[in-house]
Write a protein that holds these residues in place. Structure first.
Motif, PDB file in Angstrom:
ATOM      1  N   PHE A  38      32.151   0.688  -0.517  1.00  0.00           N
ATOM      2  CA  PHE A  38      33.073  -0.449  -0.446  1.00  0.00           C
ATOM      3  C   PHE A  38      32.315  -1.735  -0.702  1.00  0.00           C
ATOM      4  CE2 PHE A  38      34.956   3.077   1.525  1.00  0.00           C
ATOM      5  CZ  PHE A  38      36.307   2.969   1.216  1.00  0.00           C
ATOM      6  N   THR A  39      32.839  -2.504  -1.651  1.00  0.00           N
ATOM      7  CA  THR A  39      32.108  -3.706  -2.030  1.00  0.00           C
ATOM      8  C   THR A  39      33.044  -4.762  -2.600  1.00  0.00           C
ATOM      9  OG1 THR A  39      30.335  -4.563  -3.420  1.00  0.00           O
ATOM     10  CG2 THR A  39      31.589  -2.722  -4.320  1.00  0.00           C
ATOM     11  N   ASP A  40      32.765  -6.005  -2.305  1.00  0.00           N
ATOM     12  CA  ASP A  40      33.483  -7.096  -2.963  1.00  0.00           C
ATOM     13  C   ASP A  40      32.676  -7.613  -4.157  1.00  0.00           C
ATOM     14  OD1 ASP A  40      35.609  -6.825  -1.326  1.00  0.00           O
ATOM     15  OD2 ASP A  40      35.390  -8.726  -0.254  1.00  0.00           O
ATOM     16  N   CYS A  41      31.712  -6.821  -4.576  1.00  0.00           N
ATOM     17  CA  CYS A  41      30.874  -7.125  -5.754  1.00  0.00           C
ATOM     18  C   CYS A  41      30.173  -8.462  -5.575  1.00  0.00           C
ATOM     19  CB  CYS A  41      31.704  -7.027  -7.028  1.00  0.00           C
ATOM     20  SG  CYS A  41      32.432  -5.392  -7.208  1.00  0.00           S
ATOM     21  N   ASP A  42      30.291  -9.350  -6.561  1.00  0.00           N
ATOM     22  CA  ASP A  42      29.484 -10.572  -6.468  1.00  0.00           C
ATOM     23  C   ASP A  42      30.114 -11.625  -5.553  1.00  0.00           C
ATOM     24  OD1 ASP A  42      31.578 -11.199  -8.099  1.00  0.00           O
ATOM     25  OD2 ASP A  42      30.369 -12.171  -9.653  1.00  0.00           O
ATOM     26  N   ARG A  43      31.237 -11.304  -4.933  1.00  0.00           N
ATOM     27  CA  ARG A  43      31.815 -12.261  -3.991  1.00  0.00           C
ATOM     28  C   ARG A  43      31.313 -11.962  -2.585  1.00  0.00           C
ATOM     29  NH1 ARG A  43      38.079 -12.699  -5.424  1.00  0.00           N
ATOM     30  NH2 ARG A  43      37.896 -13.232  -7.633  1.00  0.00           N
ATOM     31  N   VAL A  44      30.878 -12.999  -1.923  1.00  0.00           N
ATOM     32  CA  VAL A  44      30.384 -12.847  -0.562  1.00  0.00           C
ATOM     33  C   VAL A  44      31.558 -13.012   0.394  1.00  0.00           C
ATOM     34  CG1 VAL A  44      28.828 -13.833   1.157  1.00  0.00           C
ATOM     35  CG2 VAL A  44      28.153 -13.796  -1.249  1.00  0.00           C
ATOM     36  N   VAL A  45      31.655 -12.106   1.367  1.00  0.00           N
ATOM     37  CA  VAL A  45      32.672 -12.290   2.407  1.00  0.00           C
ATOM     38  C   VAL A  45      32.160 -13.436   3.292  1.00  0.00           C
ATOM     39  CG1 VAL A  45      33.915 -11.244   4.334  1.00  0.00           C
ATOM     40  CG2 VAL A  45      33.308  -9.869   2.328  1.00  0.00           C
ATOM     41  N   GLN A  46      32.784 -14.586   3.118  1.00  0.00           N
ATOM     42  CA  GLN A  46      32.227 -15.776   3.759  1.00  0.00           C
ATOM     43  C   GLN A  46      32.458 -15.796   5.256  1.00  0.00           C
ATOM     44  OE1 GLN A  46      32.279 -19.517   1.951  1.00  0.00           O
ATOM     45  NE2 GLN A  46      32.867 -18.791  -0.071  1.00  0.00           N
ATOM     46  N   SER A  47      33.617 -15.305   5.692  1.00  0.00           N
ATOM     47  CA  SER A  47      33.913 -15.326   7.115  1.00  0.00           C
ATOM     48  C   SER A  47      33.119 -14.226   7.812  1.00  0.00           C
ATOM     49  CB  SER A  47      35.414 -15.117   7.326  1.00  0.00           C
ATOM     50  OG  SER A  47      35.630 -14.674   8.652  1.00  0.00           O
ATOM     51  N   THR A  48      32.244 -14.625   8.715  1.00  0.00           N
ATOM     52  CA  THR A  48      31.460 -13.610   9.420  1.00  0.00           C
ATOM     53  C   THR A  48      32.362 -12.760  10.302  1.00  0.00           C
ATOM     54  OG1 THR A  48      30.925 -15.395  10.936  1.00  0.00           O
ATOM     55  CG2 THR A  48      29.197 -14.694   9.455  1.00  0.00           C
ATOM     56  N   LYS A  49      33.453 -13.344  10.750  1.00  0.00           N
ATOM     57  CA  LYS A  49      34.385 -12.583  11.584  1.00  0.00           C
ATOM     58  C   LYS A  49      35.002 -11.439  10.785  1.00  0.00           C
ATOM     59  CE  LYS A  49      36.535 -14.403  15.237  1.00  0.00           C
ATOM     60  NZ  LYS A  49      37.276 -15.498  15.887  1.00  0.00           N
ATOM     61  N   VAL A  50      35.487 -11.773   9.590  1.00  0.00           N
ATOM     62  CA  VAL A  50      36.086 -10.741   8.733  1.00  0.00           C
ATOM     63  C   VAL A  50      35.053  -9.672   8.400  1.00  0.00           C
ATOM     64  CG1 VAL A  50      37.080 -10.300   6.456  1.00  0.00           C
ATOM     65  CG2 VAL A  50      37.821 -12.299   7.772  1.00  0.00           C
ATOM     66  N   LEU A  51      33.855 -10.101   8.040  1.00  0.00           N
ATOM     67  CA  LEU A  51      32.824  -9.137   7.654  1.00  0.00           C
ATOM     68  C   LEU A  51      32.431  -8.260   8.842  1.00  0.00           C
ATOM     69  CD1 LEU A  51      30.988  -7.961   5.503  1.00  0.00           C
ATOM     70  CD2 LEU A  51      29.317  -9.749   5.981  1.00  0.00           C
ATOM     71  N   THR A  52      32.330  -8.861  10.027  1.00  0.00           N
ATOM     72  CA  THR A  52      31.985  -8.076  11.212  1.00  0.00           C
ATOM     73  C   THR A  52      33.017  -6.984  11.462  1.00  0.00           C
ATOM     74  OG1 THR A  52      31.026 -10.050  12.166  1.00  0.00           O
ATOM     75  CG2 THR A  52      31.434  -8.237  13.670  1.00  0.00           C
ATOM     76  N   ARG A  53      34.285  -7.355  11.358  1.00  0.00           N
ATOM     77  CA  ARG A  53      35.337  -6.354  11.580  1.00  0.00           C
ATOM     78  C   ARG A  53      35.306  -5.273  10.516  1.00  0.00           C
ATOM     79  NH1 ARG A  53      39.744 -10.915  12.912  1.00  0.00           N
ATOM     80  NH2 ARG A  53      39.168 -11.273  15.072  1.00  0.00           N
ATOM     81  N   ALA A  54      35.122  -5.696   9.260  1.00  0.00           N
ATOM     82  CA  ALA A  54      35.093  -4.711   8.173  1.00  0.00           C
ATOM     83  C   ALA A  54      33.911  -3.759   8.360  1.00  0.00           C
ATOM     84  CB  ALA A  54      35.010  -5.412   6.823  1.00  0.00           C
ATOM     85  N   LEU A  55      32.749  -4.305   8.749  1.00  0.00           N
ATOM     86  CA  LEU A  55      31.566  -3.457   8.953  1.00  0.00           C
ATOM     87  C   LEU A  55      31.791  -2.497  10.116  1.00  0.00           C
ATOM     88  CD1 LEU A  55      28.704  -6.102   8.500  1.00  0.00           C
ATOM     89  CD2 LEU A  55      29.124  -4.137   7.009  1.00  0.00           C
ATOM     90  N   THR A  56      32.397  -3.004  11.192  1.00  0.00           N
ATOM     91  CA  THR A  56      32.654  -2.165  12.367  1.00  0.00           C
ATOM     92  C   THR A  56      33.596  -1.021  12.013  1.00  0.00           C
ATOM     93  OG1 THR A  56      32.411  -4.137  13.712  1.00  0.00           O
ATOM     94  CG2 THR A  56      33.377  -2.219  14.785  1.00  0.00           C
ATOM     95  N   TYR A  57      34.654  -1.377  11.287  1.00  0.00           N
ATOM     96  CA  TYR A  57      35.641  -0.368  10.915  1.00  0.00           C
ATOM     97  C   TYR A  57      35.024   0.640   9.951  1.00  0.00           C
ATOM     98  CZ  TYR A  57      40.202   1.613   9.894  1.00  0.00           C
ATOM     99  OH  TYR A  57      41.260   2.479   9.771  1.00  0.00           O
ATOM    100  N   ALA A  58      34.241   0.119   8.990  1.00  0.00           N
ATOM    101  CA  ALA A  58      33.594   0.995   8.005  1.00  0.00           C
ATOM    102  C   ALA A  58      32.669   1.986   8.707  1.00  0.00           C
ATOM    103  CB  ALA A  58      32.807   0.168   6.992  1.00  0.00           C
ATOM    104  N   ARG A  59      31.980   1.507   9.739  1.00  0.00           N
ATOM    105  CA  ARG A  59      31.073   2.410  10.448  1.00  0.00           C
ATOM    106  C   ARG A  59      31.834   3.569  11.059  1.00  0.00           C
ATOM    107  NH1 ARG A  59      29.177   0.842  16.012  1.00  0.00           N
ATOM    108  NH2 ARG A  59      31.306   1.581  16.175  1.00  0.00           N
ATOM    109  N   SER A  60      33.006   3.259  11.613  1.00  0.00           N
ATOM    110  CA  SER A  60      33.776   4.324  12.260  1.00  0.00           C
ATOM    111  C   SER A  60      34.229   5.362  11.246  1.00  0.00           C
ATOM    112  CB  SER A  60      34.976   3.734  13.011  1.00  0.00           C
ATOM    113  OG  SER A  60      35.971   3.365  12.077  1.00  0.00           O
ATOM    114  N   CYS A  61      34.367   4.947   9.962  1.00  0.00           N
ATOM    115  CA  CYS A  61      34.755   5.897   8.912  1.00  0.00           C
ATOM    116  C   CYS A  61      33.535   6.526   8.265  1.00  0.00           C
ATOM    117  CB  CYS A  61      35.558   5.192   7.815  1.00  0.00           C
ATOM    118  SG  CYS A  61      37.018   4.343   8.370  1.00  0.00           S
TER     119      CYS A  61
END
Lengths: 431, 323
Positions: A155-178
């Motif tokens: 899963f990647t947003d390619c050259d776009r950085v997920v700027q919101s650390t909150k959004v990225l934290t949640r996405a990383l947490t959820y991704a880990r569970s999968c």
């Protein structure tokens, strides 16, 4: 096309990235898999089709993470047919494709479309990645579970950085569970906004908007902090600067589940290659200084950087024939990946097993694939190449629909002679 | 070090920047420009050097002075001059730079004067046309005729163009004038200081052989030439300086700071000036110190010289092409 169920490669020099060796030998292929690795004088088994490798190198086919195929949306730049053919010509047996298409590959339906197209048209393996956030907008995570079920390998947003650390934290947490792998582009977007070059003498002389190489380290530092919080599986798409390397090293030493890649262009070119605003040399992140390039080559040698990618990014002439600042970034590289990488071999910077560890073994491992290995039971995804054959690159002879290569008219050394996917010949160079 | 003026030393097809020029070529332009200074001061100001040639001024960015200077230069040399204000025309309709260039090329111009907001855009355009191209400023890259007119002004005021201490002050980051001057004055073997806040004078410029000062008083000590730059508010995306009044206090040229330079130091400014931001109005108007008006005069002469030399090379190429 070969139809025999068993193939016998003889008189080969076998590159084995797992054992870090190059040895003369023979390989027996049965039912699309490597059945046996044999000594150089082993006789051909009866019934097997014999392929005399003529003393050339036989290596695991390359696994290229981050290939842009422009379907859906911009098929005039690259299709699965042309990208697949370019991959076969280049010795890339697995393309791991990017979701930064139009529309974004961020839902299972689009992913299924892409897989159908790939299956119909591409002669090599295609494994799609999906976006981490919807529309790559950095606001809401995608349906990571459904997308994995549909076959997304990362899963990647390619050259776009997920700027919101909150959004990225949640996405990383959820991704880990999968158990999903997240691939990010480490960059501090505030610093890099609008940049077309790396800060330094060259950018100052040319008057180009530039970004400090520090922006990469800052982005990586942030992502590493979030990995400590979330424990996610993470891969940095491109590490291109010396200053980011100690942070990466520490993160690995601390046991985080982190790997990193770099692009073939950052390994073989530097900022000065842009010269008089040559837009085919505009890539993202921008080309770096020679010191950075050498540091990154050394990091590949030591294994700190795990993977090398082509970052294949087709752009048509219109998007490149513009003033440098306005021109689109990216370069096609599926076919030039191996000859460019061999520059590092010919320059005595990296040996062949090290190259194939980064080009085949490590990317396959990171994605949980069985490929990338020269071992019994591994899929017979192979590339046969002549490491020394010289040629001058003509961009109009590339198989890609787009011809935006920085290596046009340059002298290269090393050519793919044949490519096999699951024991099936997908390319053979005309003698 | 008197060198015989030799126009044939100038070998260029285009004038895209100072960087490609040999010092001999710079001298050739300046020497010919001296002749045009004399011509321009007469009542009869006309020459036929460009007679029969077509000059098109393409300005993709607003300009009053540079465009007027090029237009006047062309007309005094007898060229047919046409101005195109590009920001108002086809660009708005989505035409690319190269298409615009091809369209113009089909009209067979001989001299193309181009200003563009992006660095390198004039180089790109020059690759696509058959005529001589003059860069009238591209993004933050180069503005060669400005550097040449500055050089001519310095040479006339100081009697030489080498071994001078020259301070270039202010917004270097956003200035193509500063880049071209830095390159030209460096090629002619002068000592160059860059003076300004570190947000506007990045340290990379030290690699060009310039000395960098963030204290203006130190930077101006004993210099022969004080070259002020305009604060390019329109190129800034915010936050390079805290305020204009603090900028003027620390980096604006006033009598106090100027007193640290050599007593006969000259003051230059490429214009247009922000009075009270980078320069005190009384300094700008002080005819004993300021050569700002002279710079404008030299501008026309230098542009005449540059176009004359490019036209000579163009005619020569065409004759050779026919032969």
């Amino acid at each position: 096309m070969t139809t025999a169920s068993s193939l016998f490669f003889t008189n080969a020099r076998i590159i084995n990235p797992e054992t870090d060796s190059v040895t003369p030998g023979a390989v027996l292929i049965e039912a699309g898999k490597i059945a046996a690795l044999l000594s150089a004088d082993a006789p051909a088994p009866t019934g097997a089709e014999v392929i005399d490798c003529g003393g050339k190198y036989l290596a695991p086919g390359m696994v290229d993470i981050g290939v842009k195929v422009c379907e859906p949306g911009e098929r005039h730049k690259e299709s699965y047919r042309t990208a697949g053919r370019a991959a076969a010509y280049g010795g890339v047996t697995t393309m791991v494709t990017r979701p930064d298409t139009t529309p974004t590959i961020d839902n299972p339906e689009t992913l299924e479309f892409v897989q159908r197209r790939a299956q119909a048209d591409a002669p090599v393996n295609v494994l799609p990645m999906a976006a981490l956030t919807k529309g790559r907008e950095g606001r809401e995570m995608t349906e990571i579970g459904f997308l994995m079920d549909a076959g997304a390998v990362a899963f990647t947003d390619c050259d776009r950085v997920v700027q919101s650390t909150k959004v990225l934290t949640r996405a990383l947490t959820y991704a880990r569970s999968c158990g999903a792998l997240v691939i990010a582009h480490p960059q501090e977007p505030g610093l890099s906004a609008g940049a077309a070059a790396t800060s330094g003498k060259f950018a100052a002389l040319r008057g180009l908007p530039s970004v400090s190489p520090m922006a990469e380290r800052m982005g990586l530092d942030r992502d590493i902090a979030l990995l400590e919080m979330t424990g996610a599986r993470y891969h940095a798409d491109q590490i291109t600067t010396a200053r980011a390397l100690p942070a990466l090293e520490r993160a690995k030493a601390n046991g985080l589940d982190i790997t990193a890649g770099t692009s073939i262009h950052h390994l073989t070119l530097n900022e000065l290659d842009v010269a008089d605003y040559r837009t085919f040399f505009k890539v993202k992140p921008p080309l770096r200084s020679e010191d950075d390039r050498l540091a990154v080559v050394e990091a590949v040698r030591s294994g700190l950087i795990d993977t090398i990618s082509s970052m294949h990014t087709p752009q048509d002439e219109e998007s490149k024939r513009l003033p440098f600042e306005e021109a689109a970034a990216g370069a096609v590289a599926l076919e030039t990946l191996l000859p460019a990488a061999l520059r590092l071999y010919h320059a005595d910077l990296l040996d062949l097993p090290t190259l194939f560890r980064a080009l085949a073994l490590n990317p396959a491992r990171r994605l949980g694939l069985d490929a990338g290995r020269m071992a019994e039971g591994a899929p017979a995804d192979l590339v046969l190449f002549d490491a020394d054959a010289p040629f001058v690159l003509d961009r109009f002879k590339l198989q890609s629909k787009s011809k935006n290569t920085p290596f046009d008219t340059q002298r290269m050394q090393g050519r793919v002679l044949a490519t096999y996917v699951s024991g099936r010949e997908v390319y053979r160079r005309e003698p | 070090m008197t060198v015989q003026s030799d126009p044939s030393a100038f070998q260029q097809k285009h004038l895209l920047g100072i960087e490609p020029l040999h010092p001999r070529e710079i001298t050739a332009i300046l020497d010919l420009a001296e002749e045009y200074v004399d011509l321009n001061r007469q009542t009869q100001k006309h020459s036929d050097a460009l007679a029969g040639l077509t000059q098109i001024n393409m300005f993709f960015e607003n300009s009053t002075r540079t465009q007027a200077s090029f237009e006047l230069a062309g007309k005094r040399l007898g060229a047919d001059v046409m101005n195109m204000a590009m920001q108002a025309s086809s660009i708005k309709k989505g035409e690319t730079l190269i298409d615009t260039a091809m369209t113009l090329n089909a009209m067979h111009p001989d001299l193309l004067v181009v200003r563009h907001p992006h660095s390198g855009a004039v180089d790109l355009l020059a690759q696509k046309v058959n005529c001589a191209v003059l860069n009238a400023g591209d993004g933050k890259h180069e503005h060669p005729t400005q550097a040449l007119l500055d050089a001519l002004t310095i040479r006339r005021a100081k009697g030489r163009l080498h071994r001078l201490n020259i301070a270039i002050c202010g917004d270097v980051t956003h200035s193509r004038v500063a880049r071209s001057n830095l390159i030209l004055l460096g090629k002619m073997e002068n000592r160059i200081r860059l003076v300004g806040p570190p947000t506007l004078v990045p340290s990379q410029f030290a690699e060009f052989g310039a000395e960098i000062y963030d204290d203006m008083r130190e930077g101006l000590k004993d210099v022969d030439v004080v070259m002020m730059l305009r604060l390019q508010k329109e190129r800034m995306d915010g936050g390079f300086i805290p305020s204009e009044r603090e900028y003027f206090h620390r980096y604006g040229l006033d009598a106090d700071k100027l007193a640290l330079a050599k007593p006969d130091a000259i003051v230059m400014h490429p214009g247009p000036m922000n009075r009270g931001v980078e320069i005190d109005g009384t300094i700008a108007d002080d005819i004993k110190r300021s050569v700002i008006q002279e710079q404008v005069e030299m501008g026309v002469a230098v542009r005449m010289a540059a176009m004359d030399l490019l036209a000579r090379n163009l005619r020569q190429r065409r004759t050779e092409g026919e032969a």
